[in-house]
Motif scaffolding. Structure first.
Motif, short mmCIF file in Angstrom:
data_model
loop_
_atom_site.label_atom_id
_atom_site.label_comp_id
_atom_site.label_asym_id
_atom_site.label_seq_id
_atom_site.Cartn_x
_atom_site.Cartn_y
_atom_site.Cartn_z
N ASP A 113 109.67 132.48 40.74
CA ASP A 113 110.55 133.02 39.90
C ASP A 113 109.78 132.45 38.35
O ASP A 113 109.87 131.38 37.81
CB ASP A 113 111.70 132.33 39.91
CG ASP A 113 112.93 132.70 38.79
OD1 ASP A 113 112.48 133.58 37.87
OD2 ASP A 113 114.35 132.74 38.95
N GLN A 114 109.11 133.58 37.76
CA GLN A 114 108.29 133.18 36.60
C GLN A 114 109.00 132.73 35.65
O GLN A 114 108.73 131.78 34.66
CB GLN A 114 107.24 134.27 36.40
CG GLN A 114 106.33 134.62 37.53
CD GLN A 114 105.52 133.74 37.54
OE1 GLN A 114 104.98 132.74 36.69
NE2 GLN A 114 105.18 133.49 38.79
N GLY A 115 110.29 133.39 35.49
CA GLY A 115 111.42 132.50 34.32
C GLY A 115 111.63 131.13 34.41
O GLY A 115 111.53 130.61 33.39
N LYS A 116 111.80 131.13 35.36
CA LYS A 116 112.20 129.46 35.75
C LYS A 116 110.69 128.55 35.63
O LYS A 116 110.88 127.49 34.92
CB LYS A 116 112.87 129.23 37.10
CG LYS A 116 114.21 129.70 37.41
CD LYS A 116 114.84 129.29 38.60
CE LYS A 116 116.09 129.79 38.80
NZ LYS A 116 117.01 129.47 40.07
N VAL A 117 109.82 129.05 35.83
CA VAL A 117 108.70 128.41 35.67
C VAL A 117 108.33 128.24 34.24
O VAL A 117 107.98 127.23 33.85
CB VAL A 117 107.45 128.90 36.35
CG1 VAL A 117 106.13 128.34 36.23
CG2 VAL A 117 107.47 129.07 37.91
N ARG A 118 108.47 129.36 33.36
CA ARG A 118 108.37 129.33 32.07
C ARG A 118 109.24 128.29 31.38
O ARG A 118 108.84 127.44 30.44
CB ARG A 118 108.20 130.73 31.32
CG ARG A 118 107.14 131.45 31.79
CD ARG A 118 106.68 132.55 30.71
NE ARG A 118 108.20 133.40 30.64
CZ ARG A 118 108.44 134.56 31.61
NH1 ARG A 118 107.19 134.92 32.39
NH2 ARG A 118 109.34 135.11 31.57
N GLN A 119 110.52 128.23 31.84
CA GLN A 119 111.34 127.46 31.34
C GLN A 119 110.89 125.81 31.63
O GLN A 119 111.07 125.17 30.91
CB GLN A 119 112.87 127.68 32.08
CG GLN A 119 113.67 126.62 31.70
CD GLN A 119 115.31 126.97 32.26
OE1 GLN A 119 115.15 127.80 33.04
NE2 GLN A 119 116.18 126.08 31.81
N LEU A 120 110.60 125.67 32.64
CA LEU A 120 110.06 124.22 33.14
C LEU A 120 108.82 123.81 32.33
O LEU A 120 108.63 122.61 31.81
CB LEU A 120 109.71 124.07 34.65
CG LEU A 120 111.08 124.09 35.52
CD1 LEU A 120 110.79 124.16 36.98
CD2 LEU A 120 111.96 123.04 35.25
N LEU A 121 108.01 124.88 31.98
CA LEU A 121 106.50 124.52 31.40
C LEU A 121 107.05 124.16 29.86
O LEU A 121 106.42 123.44 29.40
CB LEU A 121 105.95 125.75 31.35
CG LEU A 121 104.97 126.09 32.88
CD1 LEU A 121 104.20 127.18 32.76
CD2 LEU A 121 104.43 124.68 33.09
N SER A 122 108.16 125.06 29.28
CA SER A 122 108.56 124.61 27.88
C SER A 122 109.07 123.47 27.89
O SER A 122 109.12 122.65 26.90
CB SER A 122 109.71 125.75 27.43
OG SER A 122 110.74 125.81 28.17
N LYS A 123 109.89 122.73 28.60
CA LYS A 123 110.41 121.51 28.92
C LYS A 123 109.29 120.48 28.92
O LYS A 123 109.57 119.31 28.21
CB LYS A 123 111.45 121.27 30.28
CG LYS A 123 112.49 122.20 29.91
CD LYS A 123 113.67 121.68 31.06
CE LYS A 123 114.80 122.29 31.17
NZ LYS A 123 115.90 122.38 32.04
N ALA A 124 108.20 120.72 29.78
CA ALA A 124 107.06 119.97 29.87
C ALA A 124 106.31 119.74 28.40
O ALA A 124 105.79 118.51 28.11
CB ALA A 124 106.25 120.49 30.75
N VAL A 125 106.44 120.83 27.65
CA VAL A 125 105.78 120.82 26.25
C VAL A 125 106.75 119.96 25.29
O VAL A 125 106.11 119.03 24.74
CB VAL A 125 105.71 122.16 25.75
CG1 VAL A 125 105.25 122.14 24.39
CG2 VAL A 125 104.62 122.95 26.39
N ARG A 126 107.97 119.93 25.39
CA ARG A 126 108.80 118.92 24.62
C ARG A 126 108.89 117.75 25.21
O ARG A 126 109.52 116.91 24.20
CB ARG A 126 110.17 119.74 24.46
CG ARG A 126 110.03 121.33 23.92
CD ARG A 126 111.55 121.70 23.46
NE ARG A 126 112.30 121.79 24.63
CZ ARG A 126 112.63 122.72 25.48
NH1 ARG A 126 111.95 124.11 25.14
NH2 ARG A 126 113.31 122.86 26.54
N ALA A 127 108.52 117.56 26.39
CA ALA A 127 108.97 116.10 26.95
C ALA A 127 107.91 114.96 26.47
O ALA A 127 106.72 115.43 26.08
CB ALA A 127 108.88 116.05 28.59
#
Length: 530
Positions: free
Chosen positions: A378-392
């Protein structure tokens, strides 16, 4: 005090003698040149004492007159020396206060009153006065002249060292520090600079000898000396890992013995043992270091201790580490990585989510994104996790003087300071930016702090989304961009018309939006679409 006591004893003896003669009267007859002299015994005794006293007084007068030139000259010499030392003291105080004019004046006065070969501090005062006046060349010449005097040699080397540091000539500074350290290893400035020079050129044995000299002179405490020895031995083991495995193993084991909780030493010792097929001893060293403080390098080496192990064997070794240090984010991430390699995706997801609950950081979200892509795609969830990684917050790394390194190093690449790298999280990002270079059509989202609170955004109601209008005019729509939310996507009916240009919204239906679980993590800042 002794002279006073001797004088009292003499007076007491004379008194006893005269008292003894007074109790025994008698006469003393002296015949001289046909004449006969008769006196009492007491008078004769007094006459003898008086003659002796007169002789002593006359002798003292003659001696005083004979020595009077020397006494007078010594008086003036002492007075002159006292004046010179007073001028020297005043000049040193003026130099310390930064009064260059007064320091130079008192330097000349002290030089006239005291010879420089008798008082070396005159050279120091003259050099300090030159530095205050900006005459650095004259100060360096004065410091160089001190090198010929054994008593002033260390002071001259110190002055030349500081001048070289001021000019930025590190090689000259380390040269002078090395000469001073060879004579007096207890000097902190000389030992530290020489230690930096030795470590810079990789002379680990010379650096170890210098640390031992510092320890013997009690310049540094025992714990600090053991720490430095462990760092130097670890560096030596790393440099000899390929050329001399036996020497590398010896150095690494000694470093690990001095600092069992020092992760680089444990990794170096275990790696040397694994090369010699001593897996059991190497594993024990890593286990002890892991119990003290979990570290990803320890986990990586421990799980891959045997190159021929299958992925499930590495997973079991990772679980063994987790048993040693439960409820720790690094333990969960170690198991998650091993489970991902073994394609045990359920275990990998469970452990990665557990690591996020214990420590929200970049690496945990990236690992969960890899698991999500491998399990569901699921690329949508993957992008969501990547955005969280950037903010973490960023993962811990080796940091020294602002430099972030993936591997440990014994010295700082900026200052050359020994044992400068620390295992900690680097500084947080100044801005949070998602830049999708691989997807040019995807929007770029940036966070900014608004100058003043904006009006609240109207959320589309699920029940009446098809019947109600937003009530805003077209001009306000052009000037203000409304943030896109997951609720807005959910409220759009299936038969709604597409918005032009269609290319910009081609990817929006796949965007999962904001996770409701992250409501509490939202920043008070607003989002703006570019």
């Amino acid at each position: 005090m002794i002279r006073l006591l001797a004088f009292l004893i003499v007076v007491f003896a004379l008194g006893l003698g005269f008292a003894w003669l007074a109790d025994r009267p008698g006469d003393m007859v002296v015949t001289f040149n046909g004449y006969q002299y008769q006196v009492s015994l007491m008078v004769a005794a007094v006459a003898v004492v008086a003659v002796v006293a007169a002789v002593m007084i006359v002798w003292w007068l003659i001696k005083s007159l004979w020595n009077s030139p020397y006494t007078i000259s010594r008086y003036f010499r002492v007075r002159r020396r006292d004046r010179g030392y007073q001028a020297l003291s005043t000049g040193m105080i003026a130099a310390g206060a930064g009064d260059g004019a007064l320091a130079r004046k008192k330097t000349k006065e002290a030089a006239k009153l005291i010879r420089s070969d008798q008082e070396p501090l005159i050279h120091l005062l003259e050099a300090q006065a030159s530095l205050l006046e900006g005459d650095h060349e004259g100060a360096r010449q004065k410091f160089e002249s001190m090198l010929d005097d054994p008593e002033m040699r260390l002071l001259g080397l110190r002055g030349l060292y500081l001048e070289a540091e001021r000019l930025g000539d590190r090689n000259a500074a380390r040269h002078y520090a090395g000469r001073a350290a060879a004579v007096a290893p207890q000097l902190a400035w000389a030992a530290e600079s020489t230690l930096e020079e030795l470590t810079a050129r990789g002379d680990w044995d010379g650096a170890l000898k210098l640390v031992d000299a510092q320890k013997s002179t009690r310049q540094i405490e025992r714990d600090a000396a053991n720490r430095r020895r462990a760092v130097l031995l670890t560096a030596k083991a790393q440099s000899l890992a390929d050329s001399d495995p036996t020497a590398a193993r010896t150095a690494a084991l000694e470093a690990n013995r001095l600092q069992p909780d020092f992760a680089p030493a444990a990794v170096a010792a275990a790696a040397a043992l694994f090369k010699q097929n001593d897996v059991r001893k190497g594993s024990k060293i890593l286990e002890a270091a892991w119990k003290a403080e979990p570290h990803p390098e320890i986990a990586e080496l421990y799980t891959h201790a045997r190159p021929g192990d299958a992925v499930f064997d590495r997973l079991n070794r990772a679980k063994r580490l987790q048993e040693m240090k439960k409820n720790h984010a690094e333990s969960s991430m170690t198991v998650a990585r091993a489970a991902l390699d073994a394609q045990d995706l359920s275990t990998a997801r469970r452990e990665a989510e557990a690591a996020i609950r214990m420590d929200r950081r970049e690496g945990a979200y990236l690992l969960l994104a890899d698991i999500e892509e491998a399990e569901t795609g699921d690329q949508g969830k993957v992008r969501q996790l990547l955005s969280k990684a950037v903010r973490a917050p960023r993962d811990p790394a080796w940091v020294a003087d602002g430099v972030v390194s993936e591997r440990w190093a014994p010295v700082s690449p900026v200052t050359g300071r020994l044992d400068a790298f620390e295992w900690r999280a680097p500084m947080e990002r100044l801005g949070q930016l998602i830049d999708s270079r691989d997807e040019p059509d995807a929007p770029v989202v940036a966070i900014e702090a608004p100058a003043r609170p904006e009006k609240p955004v109207d959320v589309i109601d699920h029940a009446a989304s098809g019947n109600e209008a937003t009530g805003k005019d077209a001009e306000s729509r052009e000037d203000h961009v409304t943030p896109v939310t997951a609720a807005a996507f959910a409220a759009v009916p299936a038969d709604a018309e597409a918005v032009e240009p269609a290319e910009e919204l081609a990817r929006l239906p796949d965007d999962p939006g904001v996770d409701p679980d992250d409501e509490a993590e939202k920043s008070p800042r607003r989002f703006r679409l570019f």
